[in-house]
Design an enzyme around this catalytic site. Structure first.
Site, PDB file in Angstrom:
ATOM      1  N   GLU A  83       1.019  -1.085  -0.206  1.00  0.00           N
ATOM      2  CA  GLU A  83       0.020  -0.111  -0.024  1.00  0.00           C
ATOM      3  C   GLU A  83       1.030   0.467  -0.129  1.00  0.00           C
ATOM      4  OE1 GLU A  83      -3.953   1.521   2.780  1.00  0.00           O
ATOM      5  OE2 GLU A  83      -2.489   0.396   3.655  1.00  0.00           O
ATOM      6  N   LYS A 138     -10.221   0.201  -2.521  1.00  0.00           N
ATOM      7  CA  LYS A 138      -9.981   0.465  -1.165  1.00  0.00           C
ATOM      8  C   LYS A 138     -11.490   0.614   0.147  1.00  0.00           C
ATOM      9  CE  LYS A 138      -7.049   0.770   3.357  1.00  0.00           C
ATOM     10  NZ  LYS A 138      -6.457   1.598   4.359  1.00  0.00           N
ATOM     11  N   CYS A 147      -4.498  -3.895   3.003  1.00  0.00           N
ATOM     12  CA  CYS A 147      -4.686  -3.736   4.347  1.00  0.00           C
ATOM     13  C   CYS A 147      -5.199  -3.657   5.691  1.00  0.00           C
ATOM     14  CB  CYS A 147      -4.060  -2.212   4.559  1.00  0.00           C
ATOM     15  SG  CYS A 147      -3.353  -1.602   6.080  1.00  0.00           S
TER      16      CYS A 147
END
Length: 273
Positions: free
Chosen positions: A43, A117, A159
């Site tokens: 990321e 995301k 993440c």
């Protein structure tokens, strides 16, 4: 193909796009030299600023810009598929927030899939810092995104998504054999949760997990955990970085994975669906 060499890249990204891309170019060449066909980046691989809002200045339009161009060129040059961690894309509807997009490039440099995301890290961190990703990142739609590639079909996430197992189960229902989790996990959460969560997602879904992470201390003072990993579908550790930038390389044995799913068919035993 039944065996594919894959790698995850661990970086300590700075607030300097050119420097970070130079690091990426050198690492991609090293990975190609080891026969890697599928390379996953962490990321924020291209930029981690001194302030959360700094990423707005380097945001690119979808399909154009130096970061996207560099990723496409590297994938094409080395004949490998590239999972480009997250790239900051401009959101025309929200000028004060960006889209954190994980983009997959094929070995011809063509973008093949994009996941934005969805779960944003809005927490009081275990390190005493307050995190409010939603202040500068617009959440992506709540949908599973998959990409075909040299390791078969894979699921994309980023993440904080790692804490939401329902996303990965949806990806497996749609045929995922590997799960990509490009991350910038903090030291405080990574120390306690990184390895257990990665192993859990691998075991419960009988998938390979590709987890490139950031490491070290960044321009904003944030410390990230490192320990980028490739985990096998039995939960076994196939490759790992330590606390320094570098590559972790492993062979994904897809035939062995298929045999495991036949021998231990837990995915077919589900009753709560």
């Amino acid at each position: 193909m039944s065996r594919v060499r894959a790698a995850v890249l661990q970086m300590c990204s700075a607030n300097d796009v050119d420097a970070n891309l130079a690091t990426l170019r050198a690492a991609a060449a090293d990975a190609a030299g080891e026969g890697v066909r599928l390379l996953a980046l962490p990321e924020n691989f291209a930029y981690m600023g001194a302030r959360a809002v700094d990423k707005l200045a380097i945001a690119e339009r979808p399909g154009s810009g130096p970061i996207q161009g560099a990723c496409a060129e590297l994938a094409r040059r080395h004949g490998m598929w590239l999972i480009a961690g997250t790239i900051a894309l401009a959101d025309p509807e929200e000028p004060h927030r960006i889209i954190a997009a994980c983009i997959v490039y094929d070995d011809q440099g063509r973008p093949r899939a994009r996941y934005d995301k969805a779960h944003l890290f809005d927490v009081e961190g275990a390190d005493g810092r307050s995190y409010r990703e939603s202040a500068t990142i617009a959440p992506g739609p709540a949908r599973a995104v998959l990409s075909d590639g040299p390791g078969g079909r894979g699921g994309l996430s980023v993440c904080y998504d790692l804490r939401f197992p329902e996303l990965y189960r949806r990806q497996v229902e749609e045929g995922a054999l590997w799960l990509a989790v490009p991350s910038a996990f903090t030291q405080a959460t990574g120390r306690d949760h990184w390895a257990p969560l990665l192993a859990a997602r691998a075991i419960e879904n009988q998938c390979f997990v590709l987890a490139p992470n950031q490491c070290g201390t960044h321009a904003d003072g944030r410390a990230t955990w490192g320990h980028s990993r490739i985990v096998g579908p039995w939960g076994e550790l196939l490759a790992e970085c330590n606390n320094a930038p570098g590559l972790a390389v492993a062979e994904l044995d897809l035939a062995a994975q298929a045999a495991l799913r036949r021998r231990f068919p837990a995915l077919t035993h589900r009753r709560f669906v």
